[in-house]
Motif scaffolding. Structure first.
Motif, PDB file in Angstrom:
ATOM      1  N   ASP A 183      31.611   6.350 -23.164  1.00 40.01           N
ATOM      2  CA  ASP A 183      31.886   7.485 -23.737  1.00 40.01           C
ATOM      3  C   ASP A 183      33.062   8.317 -23.130  1.00 40.01           C
ATOM      4  OD1 ASP A 183      29.719   7.313 -25.263  1.00 40.01           O
ATOM      5  OD2 ASP A 183      28.383   8.627 -23.977  1.00 40.01           O
ATOM      6  N   LEU A 184      33.294   8.340 -21.738  1.00 41.35           N
ATOM      7  CA  LEU A 184      34.311   8.861 -21.007  1.00 41.35           C
ATOM      8  C   LEU A 184      35.750   8.153 -21.319  1.00 41.35           C
ATOM      9  CD1 LEU A 184      32.722   9.508 -17.566  1.00 41.35           C
ATOM     10  CD2 LEU A 184      33.395  11.259 -19.074  1.00 41.35           C
ATOM     11  N   LEU A 185      35.591   6.754 -21.306  1.00 44.20           N
ATOM     12  CA  LEU A 185      36.830   6.140 -21.975  1.00 44.20           C
ATOM     13  C   LEU A 185      37.140   6.601 -23.171  1.00 44.20           C
ATOM     14  CD1 LEU A 185      38.695   3.929 -20.881  1.00 44.20           C
ATOM     15  CD2 LEU A 185      37.430   2.343 -21.856  1.00 44.20           C
ATOM     16  N   ALA A 186      36.409   6.665 -24.131  1.00 45.61           N
ATOM     17  CA  ALA A 186      36.779   6.960 -25.691  1.00 45.61           C
ATOM     18  C   ALA A 186      37.247   8.537 -25.658  1.00 45.61           C
ATOM     19  CB  ALA A 186      35.415   6.949 -26.574  1.00 45.61           C
ATOM     20  N   LYS A 187      36.733   9.497 -24.710  1.00 46.82           N
ATOM     21  CA  LYS A 187      37.010  10.632 -24.652  1.00 46.82           C
ATOM     22  C   LYS A 187      38.654  11.020 -23.901  1.00 46.82           C
ATOM     23  CE  LYS A 187      35.431  15.266 -23.327  1.00 46.82           C
ATOM     24  NZ  LYS A 187      33.946  16.033 -22.659  1.00 46.82           N
ATOM     25  N   TYR A 188      38.717  10.104 -22.917  1.00 48.04           N
ATOM     26  CA  TYR A 188      40.198  10.371 -22.231  1.00 48.04           C
ATOM     27  C   TYR A 188      41.136   9.645 -22.255  1.00 48.04           C
ATOM     28  CZ  TYR A 188      37.324  14.399 -20.096  1.00 48.04           C
ATOM     29  OH  TYR A 188      36.659  15.513 -19.917  1.00 48.04           O
ATOM     30  N   ASP A 189      40.893   8.479 -22.638  1.00 53.97           N
ATOM     31  CA  ASP A 189      41.858   7.161 -22.767  1.00 53.97           C
ATOM     32  C   ASP A 189      42.837   7.497 -23.942  1.00 53.97           C
ATOM     33  OD1 ASP A 189      43.216   4.732 -22.429  1.00 53.97           O
ATOM     34  OD2 ASP A 189      41.756   3.508 -23.530  1.00 53.97           O
ATOM     35  N   THR A 190      43.720   8.321 -23.718  1.00 49.73           N
ATOM     36  CA  THR A 190      44.807   8.759 -24.602  1.00 49.73           C
ATOM     37  C   THR A 190      45.475   7.403 -25.418  1.00 49.73           C
ATOM     38  OG1 THR A 190      46.263   9.523 -23.199  1.00 49.73           O
ATOM     39  CG2 THR A 190      44.597  11.199 -23.881  1.00 49.73           C
ATOM     40  N   ASN A 191      45.961   6.693 -24.623  1.00 49.52           N
ATOM     41  CA  ASN A 191      46.972   5.669 -24.800  1.00 49.52           C
ATOM     42  C   ASN A 191      46.273   4.512 -25.449  1.00 49.52           C
ATOM     43  OD1 ASN A 191      46.176   4.712 -22.523  1.00 49.52           O
ATOM     44  ND2 ASN A 191      48.065   4.707 -21.616  1.00 49.52           N
ATOM     45  N   LYS A 192      44.837   4.521 -25.471  1.00 49.53           N
ATOM     46  CA  LYS A 192      43.924   3.440 -25.847  1.00 49.53           C
ATOM     47  C   LYS A 192      44.374   2.145 -25.338  1.00 49.53           C
ATOM     48  CE  LYS A 192      42.152   6.667 -28.655  1.00 49.53           C
ATOM     49  NZ  LYS A 192      41.065   7.165 -28.021  1.00 49.53           N
ATOM     50  N   ILE A 252      40.284  14.570 -16.493  1.00 55.87           N
ATOM     51  CA  ILE A 252      38.845  14.587 -16.833  1.00 55.87           C
ATOM     52  C   ILE A 252      38.306  16.124 -16.311  1.00 55.87           C
ATOM     53  CG2 ILE A 252      36.720  13.488 -16.014  1.00 55.87           C
ATOM     54  CD1 ILE A 252      38.270  11.131 -15.515  1.00 55.87           C
ATOM     55  N   SER A 253      37.342  16.638 -17.111  1.00 54.50           N
ATOM     56  CA  SER A 253      36.778  18.084 -16.816  1.00 54.50           C
ATOM     57  C   SER A 253      35.954  18.037 -15.487  1.00 54.50           C
ATOM     58  CB  SER A 253      36.130  18.535 -17.962  1.00 54.50           C
ATOM     59  OG  SER A 253      34.835  17.985 -18.118  1.00 54.50           O
ATOM     60  N   ALA A 254      35.891  19.096 -14.980  1.00 60.63           N
ATOM     61  CA  ALA A 254      34.799  18.947 -13.791  1.00 60.63           C
ATOM     62  C   ALA A 254      33.202  18.601 -14.278  1.00 60.63           C
ATOM     63  CB  ALA A 254      34.675  20.316 -13.184  1.00 60.63           C
ATOM     64  N   ASP A 311      32.662  16.504 -16.696  1.00 61.60           N
ATOM     65  CA  ASP A 311      32.478  14.995 -16.837  1.00 61.60           C
ATOM     66  C   ASP A 311      32.552  14.307 -15.501  1.00 61.60           C
ATOM     67  OD1 ASP A 311      31.946  15.363 -19.344  1.00 61.60           O
ATOM     68  OD2 ASP A 311      34.088  14.898 -20.026  1.00 61.60           O
ATOM     69  N   LYS A 312      33.358  14.847 -14.511  1.00 57.02           N
ATOM     70  CA  LYS A 312      33.395  14.647 -13.237  1.00 57.02           C
ATOM     71  C   LYS A 312      32.003  14.366 -12.668  1.00 57.02           C
ATOM     72  CE  LYS A 312      38.249  15.278 -12.113  1.00 57.02           C
ATOM     73  NZ  LYS A 312      39.093  15.994 -11.360  1.00 57.02           N
ATOM     74  N   GLU A 313      31.426  15.490 -12.766  1.00 59.51           N
ATOM     75  CA  GLU A 313      30.131  15.398 -12.121  1.00 59.51           C
ATOM     76  C   GLU A 313      28.936  14.395 -13.115  1.00 59.51           C
ATOM     77  OE1 GLU A 313      26.325  18.777 -12.366  1.00 59.51           O
ATOM     78  OE2 GLU A 313      28.374  19.618 -11.949  1.00 59.51           O
ATOM     79  N   LYS A 314      28.985  14.271 -14.182  1.00 59.64           N
ATOM     80  CA  LYS A 314      28.279  13.302 -14.992  1.00 59.64           C
ATOM     81  C   LYS A 314      28.498  11.962 -14.298  1.00 59.64           C
ATOM     82  CE  LYS A 314      28.090  15.690 -19.139  1.00 59.64           C
ATOM     83  NZ  LYS A 314      28.314  15.788 -20.782  1.00 59.64           N
ATOM     84  N   MET A 315      29.952  11.655 -13.958  1.00 60.48           N
ATOM     85  CA  MET A 315      30.295  10.354 -13.603  1.00 60.48           C
ATOM     86  C   MET A 315      29.671  10.262 -12.093  1.00 60.48           C
ATOM     87  SD  MET A 315      34.537  10.017 -14.464  1.00 60.48           S
ATOM     88  CE  MET A 315      34.749   8.840 -13.340  1.00 60.48           C
ATOM     89  N   ASP A 316      29.703  11.250 -11.376  1.00 64.37           N
ATOM     90  CA  ASP A 316      29.093  11.246  -9.966  1.00 64.37           C
ATOM     91  C   ASP A 316      27.714  10.675 -10.113  1.00 64.37           C
ATOM     92  OD1 ASP A 316      31.415  11.789  -8.737  1.00 64.37           O
ATOM     93  OD2 ASP A 316      31.005  13.717  -8.379  1.00 64.37           O
TER      94      ASP A 316
END
Length: 81
Positions: free
Chosen positions: A39-48, A60-62, A64-69
């Motif tokens: 999900d995070l890759l799809a959301k933030y990988d702008t150059n694919k 990456i938003s705060a 989403d960083k919390e979700k990653m943690d």
């Protein structure tokens, strides 16, 4: 003496190579971690390219960083394991 020194150098080089190989082993991700990562890759990988580079990681938003943690996907968590 030279043979002893050469053997010691070879032993050190082998030990370092083994340690590097152990550090590179991929850890097994849980299904939740795989989903979160996808999900995070799809959301933030702008150059694919399938990876998040430095600029993409910076965006990456705060939240989403919390979700990653919480999912154990933070680089700091990888270093601890």
């Amino acid at each position: 003496m030279k043979k002893l020194l050469a053997a010691l150098c070879v032993t050190c080089a082998l030990a370092m190579a083994l340690q590097a190989a152990e550090a590179k082993k991929e850890r097994k991700l849980t299904e939740e971690q795989k989903t979160r990562q996808k999900d995070l890759l799809a959301k933030y990988d702008t150059n694919k390219d399938g990876k998040l580079d430095k600029d993409e990681r910076a965006k990456i938003s705060a939240e989403d960083k919390e979700k990653m943690d919480k999912a154990g996907l933070n680089r700091k968590n990888k270093d601890k394991k």
